[in-house]
Design a protein around this motif. Structure first.
Motif, PDB file in Angstrom:
ATOM      1  N   UNK A  16       0.807  -1.217   0.000  1.00 44.07           N
ATOM      2  CA  UNK A  16       0.000   0.000   0.000  1.00 44.07           C
ATOM      3  C   UNK A  16       0.834   1.259   0.000  1.00 44.07           C
ATOM      4  N   UNK A  17       1.912   1.262  -0.793  1.00 47.96           N
ATOM      5  CA  UNK A  17       2.789   2.432  -0.838  1.00 47.96           C
ATOM      6  C   UNK A  17       3.393   2.571  -2.220  1.00 47.96           C
ATOM      7  N   UNK A  18       3.943   3.754  -2.490  1.00 51.05           N
ATOM      8  CA  UNK A  18       4.691   4.007  -3.719  1.00 51.05           C
ATOM      9  C   UNK A  18       6.145   4.217  -3.321  1.00 51.05           C
ATOM     10  N   UNK A  19       7.038   3.452  -3.940  1.00 46.50           N
ATOM     11  CA  UNK A  19       8.453   3.479  -3.587  1.00 46.50           C
ATOM     12  C   UNK A  19       9.239   4.080  -4.751  1.00 46.50           C
ATOM     13  N   UNK A  20      10.099   5.054  -4.444  1.00 48.33           N
ATOM     14  CA  UNK A  20      10.893   5.741  -5.458  1.00 48.33           C
ATOM     15  C   UNK A  20      12.342   5.267  -5.375  1.00 48.33           C
ATOM     16  N   UNK A  21      12.870   4.854  -6.515  1.00 45.72           N
ATOM     17  CA  UNK A  21      14.279   4.495  -6.643  1.00 45.72           C
ATOM     18  C   UNK A  21      14.934   5.487  -7.595  1.00 45.72           C
ATOM     19  N   UNK A  22      16.161   5.868  -7.291  1.00 43.16           N
ATOM     20  CA  UNK A  22      16.927   6.685  -8.227  1.00 43.16           C
ATOM     21  C   UNK A  22      17.609   5.762  -9.220  1.00 43.16           C
ATOM     22  N   UNK A  23      17.601   6.140 -10.485  1.00 41.90           N
ATOM     23  CA  UNK A  23      18.211   5.269 -11.485  1.00 41.90           C
ATOM     24  C   UNK A  23      19.728   5.302 -11.465  1.00 41.90           C
ATOM     25  N   UNK A  24      20.316   6.145 -10.598  1.00 39.74           N
ATOM     26  CA  UNK A  24      21.761   6.050 -10.394  1.00 39.74           C
ATOM     27  C   UNK A  24      22.106   4.939  -9.416  1.00 39.74           C
ATOM     28  N   UNK A  25      21.096   4.451  -8.666  1.00 43.34           N
ATOM     29  CA  UNK A  25      21.307   3.374  -7.703  1.00 43.34           C
ATOM     30  C   UNK A  25      19.993   2.627  -7.545  1.00 43.34           C
ATOM     31  N   UNK A  26      19.691   1.756  -8.500  1.00 43.64           N
ATOM     32  CA  UNK A  26      18.390   1.087  -8.522  1.00 43.64           C
ATOM     33  C   UNK A  26      18.266   0.000  -7.464  1.00 43.64           C
ATOM     34  N   UNK A  27      19.344  -0.280  -6.731  1.00 39.76           N
ATOM     35  CA  UNK A  27      19.275  -1.298  -5.682  1.00 39.76           C
ATOM     36  C   UNK A  27      18.829  -0.722  -4.343  1.00 39.76           C
ATOM     37  N   UNK A  28      18.742   0.585  -4.251  1.00 38.67           N
ATOM     38  CA  UNK A  28      18.432   1.217  -2.970  1.00 38.67           C
ATOM     39  C   UNK A  28      17.269   2.176  -3.133  1.00 38.67           C
ATOM     40  N   UNK A  29      16.216   1.949  -2.352  1.00 41.09           N
ATOM     41  CA  UNK A  29      15.083   2.869  -2.436  1.00 41.09           C
ATOM     42  C   UNK A  29      15.443   4.178  -1.751  1.00 41.09           C
ATOM     43  N   UNK A  30      14.975   5.269  -2.323  1.00 40.84           N
ATOM     44  CA  UNK A  30      15.275   6.591  -1.796  1.00 40.84           C
ATOM     45  C   UNK A  30      14.118   7.156  -0.982  1.00 40.84           C
ATOM     46  N   UNK A  31      12.924   6.698  -1.304  1.00 41.84           N
ATOM     47  CA  UNK A  31      11.757   7.342  -0.716  1.00 41.84           C
ATOM     48  C   UNK A  31      10.560   6.418  -0.866  1.00 41.84           C
ATOM     49  N   UNK A  32       9.674   6.474   0.105  1.00 40.54           N
ATOM     50  CA  UNK A  32       8.413   5.744   0.050  1.00 40.54           C
ATOM     51  C   UNK A  32       7.330   6.687   0.547  1.00 40.54           C
ATOM     52  N   UNK A  33       6.181   6.699  -0.111  1.00 37.52           N
ATOM     53  CA  UNK A  33       5.129   7.567   0.407  1.00 37.52           C
ATOM     54  C   UNK A  33       3.793   6.849   0.476  1.00 37.52           C
ATOM     55  N   UNK A  34       3.027   7.247   1.487  1.00 36.04           N
ATOM     56  CA  UNK A  34       1.713   6.675   1.777  1.00 36.04           C
ATOM     57  C   UNK A  34       0.812   7.812   2.254  1.00 36.04           C
ATOM     58  N   UNK A  35      -0.506   7.629   2.206  1.00 38.02           N
ATOM     59  CA  UNK A  35      -1.377   8.625   2.841  1.00 38.02           C
ATOM     60  C   UNK A  35      -1.051   8.739   4.323  1.00 38.02           C
ATOM     61  N   UNK A  36      -1.082   9.946   4.831  1.00 40.20           N
ATOM     62  CA  UNK A  36      -0.717  10.189   6.221  1.00 40.20           C
ATOM     63  C   UNK A  36      -1.582   9.380   7.177  1.00 40.20           C
ATOM     64  N   UNK A  37      -2.863   9.205   6.826  1.00 39.84           N
ATOM     65  CA  UNK A  37      -3.778   8.478   7.711  1.00 39.84           C
ATOM     66  C   UNK A  37      -3.425   6.998   7.830  1.00 39.84           C
ATOM     67  N   UNK A  38      -2.693   6.456   6.845  1.00 45.28           N
ATOM     68  CA  UNK A  38      -2.365   5.026   6.849  1.00 45.28           C
ATOM     69  C   UNK A  38      -0.905   4.761   7.185  1.00 45.28           C
ATOM     70  N   UNK A  39      -0.174   5.782   7.568  1.00 44.77           N
ATOM     71  CA  UNK A  39       1.236   5.597   7.905  1.00 44.77           C
ATOM     72  C   UNK A  39       1.376   4.628   9.081  1.00 44.77           C
ATOM     73  N   UNK A  40       2.198   3.595   8.894  1.00 44.87           N
ATOM     74  CA  UNK A  40       2.440   2.627   9.953  1.00 44.87           C
ATOM     75  C   UNK A  40       1.304   1.663  10.186  1.00 44.87           C
ATOM     76  N   UNK A  41       0.310   1.655   9.302  1.00 41.17           N
ATOM     77  CA  UNK A  41      -0.846   0.769   9.455  1.00 41.17           C
ATOM     78  C   UNK A  41      -0.945  -0.162   8.248  1.00 41.17           C
ATOM     79  N   UNK A  42      -1.582  -1.324   8.412  1.00 38.65           N
ATOM     80  CA  UNK A  42      -1.753  -2.227   7.264  1.00 38.65           C
ATOM     81  C   UNK A  42      -2.563  -1.541   6.168  1.00 38.65           C
ATOM     82  N   UNK A  43      -2.073  -1.619   4.941  1.00 42.10           N
ATOM     83  CA  UNK A  43      -2.755  -0.956   3.836  1.00 42.10           C
ATOM     84  C   UNK A  43      -2.425  -1.669   2.537  1.00 42.10           C
TER      85      UNK A  43
END
Length: 614
Positions: free
Chosen positions: A112-139
């Motif tokens: 239940x999230x969108x994960x951003x990877x930089x194409x200079x380092x596709x093995x490491x995620x740089x950022x993940x975002x979710x709705x604030x109301x669902x942060x840390x909750x099953x989604x």
């Protein structure tokens, strides 16, 4: 009709195009070098959902989503002529992945999230975002629809679901690497989850705020007085997260992590969006920012460190000057400078070739850490985006002109006649110019020259006195504001008291130097006495002028120091209002008002306060 029914010739073309994108990114060639030869932004269907992690290397089962969905039909030409085929939506069999030259975005339906990877380092995620109301909750992501897929731009409408809530958002991409997040419906905010080592609130008139999570270990959240632009320096020193947002009633909070073993980090930016878009981009290159421990051994010696700038830009850092953090732009070579408050010293930061060098002293002591980063371009390659570039693209020129405030970054002049007057237009410079005339015994012959130089001095002193009055007005008005605010915000009294204590340093400094700075009436008296010596050649003219010269210099020097001290105190107030007003949204609102008043006064500083566009 199933959405994955054959990929046709267009699908094969997209596969080849995607390979070109990956190869070009890997070799570091700029987008301009392949313009017109590749699709800028691709949408993939992974054909089966990811688990908790995404394997971006194994793409054997992935299928590209064509820009024209009719290309999925067995006979695309026939389908394009039959309205019965029109209007179909693509149904993802797996997870959606959006990819361009700068980033890869994974819509992980299971997490239940969108994960951003930089194409200079596709093995490491740089950022993940979710709705604030669902942060840390099953989604989960329960719905994903393509709104736009042109080959250059892509937009997906997704629904995040959890705990009985369905929270929609539109997420858009283009070839710049900027992500546009537009929460919809009852989605109240977005949480950007990353490993942020330092959070920067830029200011283009005062000094940036640099938030370190270690300074706020006891706080669960920090309310940040950011104005439409925030920069996160990510762990590893190879990535910068740039976040912008339009005008509105948005509220931003930094959340410190609870890692007891490793380094202190901010774990997320929690953003209440006020129904408006949030824009973000990850700028990645090795060494895009740097942290240098300023060791005691750096004192009174030239130190060239291992960090090398990855490209030319306006690289800046903050160092302690007069017990206030002060911004320094790295110069291209070593040199000396004079500043009010601390006098002559070696400018403390410069580049030796491309390596950063320091010269620290008792005036600019080796204290704490030096964080090196950039916000603006300066001889920067076209292929490199800066945080200000991101801001201009996302917020528009008109709004950015207000934020950048180029007119306010220009020094006010104390040159009465421009290039026709004394070049070193200050009491020291003017008295030196006049001294040469009296030393040569030419005060009568060069009467007009002396009178012009005296006029330049009077103008200089008048400008200084007017500037000092501006700071005194700020102190008086700020004191009234703080006293009035206490009546409606009693719970913030300790914070307001700290701010007032700083404000009172301005009148205290004025009283300390009041007798030395003299007055405009005194300056007029000195002017008349100096010009009177040019009326007639007398043996006593030279010693009489030398006595007047000392009085001019003593007065001007005291004013130089006072105006610089007032500037230092105002910058201190500007900083401490931001760092101290993090306890609540109410405190942030007051901090913004304090900082806005400081900014208004700091605009168009004099060269004796700070250098231009520092």
């Amino acid at each position: 009709m199933k959405s994955d029914r054959g990929i046709g010739s267009y699908g094969l073309f997209l596969r080849k195009t995607a390979l070109i994108v990956l190869l070009v990114t890997g070799t570091g060639i700029s987008a301009a070098g392949i313009e017109g030869k590749t699709t800028n932004t691709l949408i993939w269907d992974t054909m089966s959902p990811f688990g908790d992690t995404a394997d971006l290397q194994n793409r054997t089962s992935w299928k590209p989503v064509p820009t024209d969905l009719l290309m999925l039909e067995l006979n695309p030409v026939a389908a394009s002529s039959d309205p019965g085929y029109y209007g179909r939506e693509y149904a993802f069999s797996g997870d959606a992945v959006v990819e361009n030259e700068r980033l890869t975005a994974v819509f992980n339906s299971k997490k239940g999230s969108v994960v951003i990877y930089s194409n200079t380092d596709s093995n490491s995620k740089k950022l993940e975002f979710v709705p604030l109301e669902l942060k840390g909750r099953p989604a989960k992501i329960t719905h994903c629809t393509i709104l736009q897929n042109t080959g250059q731009d892509a937009a997906l409408e997704v629904t995040f679901s959890g705990e009985g809530k369905n929270l929609p958002a539109v997420i858009a991409f283009d070839g710049t690497g900027i992500v546009d997040i537009k929460p919809g419906g009852n989605t109240k905010g977005i949480s950007l989850i990353s490993t942020i080592e330092y959070g920067i609130v830029p200011s283009f008139i005062g000094d940036d705020l640099i938030f370190s999570p270690g300074d706020y270990a006891s706080m669960n959240t920090l309310c940040v007085p950011s104005e439409n632009l925030f920069v996160g320096l990510l762990a590893g020193q190879n990535d910068m997260l740039v976040v912008t947002w339009p005008e509105g009633s948005q509220q931003m909070k930094l959340v410190p992590g609870d890692n007891q073993q490793g380094p202190h980090l901010f774990e997320s930016i929690d953003f209440e969006n006020d129904g408006r878009s949030l824009y973000l981009a990850v700028l990645s290159t090795p060494g895009i920012w740097h942290k240098e421990e300023l060791k005691p051994s750096y004192l009174e010696k030239d130190v060239t460190i291992d960090w090398k700038r990855p490209f030319r830009a306006k690289w800046i850092t903050q160092l302690s000057e007069g017990q206030v953090q002060t911004t320094y732009t790295f110069k291209e070579s070593k040199g000396d400078i004079w500043r009010g408050v601390i006098g002559h010293y070696t400018y403390p930061v410069w580049f030796s070739s491309d390596n950063a060098s320091y010269r620290l002293s008792k005036k600019i002591p080796p204290k704490g850490q030096s964080i090196i980063y950039f916000l603006e371009r300066k001889d920067t390659p076209v292929s490199v985006l800066s945080p200000v570039d991101i801001m201009k693209v996302t917020l528009g020129r008109q709004m950015c002109d207000t934020i950048l405030d180029l007119p306010g970054r220009k020094l006010r002049t104390h040159h009465r006649r421009g290039g026709d007057g004394v070049r070193r237009a200050c009491t020291c410079g003017c008295t030196e110019a006049i001294q040469a005339v009296f030393d040569a015994g030419q005060e009568v012959q060069k009467k007009e020259y002396v009178e012009g130089a005296v006029g330049d001095m009077v103008y200089f002193v008048t400008q200084h006195m007017n500037r000092i009055d501006e700071y005194r007005d700020l102190a008086r008005e700020m004191t009234e504001f703080l006293n009035q605010t206490r009546k409606s915000a009693a719970e913030l009294k300790p914070y307001l008291d700290r701010m007032e204590a700083i404000v009172q340093e301005i009148p205290q400094e004025y009283r300390r130097q009041e007798e030395l700075i003299m007055s405009l009436k005194y300056a007029d008296e000195l002017a008349q006495q100096t010009k009177a010596l040019t009326q007639k050649k007398e043996p006593g003219n030279l010693p009489a002028y030398e006595d007047l010269s000392m009085k001019w210099r003593r007065m001007g020097g005291a004013q130089d120091d006072l105006v610089a001290q007032c500037h230092r105190i105002t910058r201190k107030l500007f900083q401490e209002a931001g760092y101290g007003g993090t306890s609540s949204p109410e405190a942030v609102a007051i901090a913004r008002q304090i900082r806005a008043r400081c900014t208004k006064c700091l605009r168009n500083a004099d060269g004796y306060e700070i250098w231009a566009d520092y």
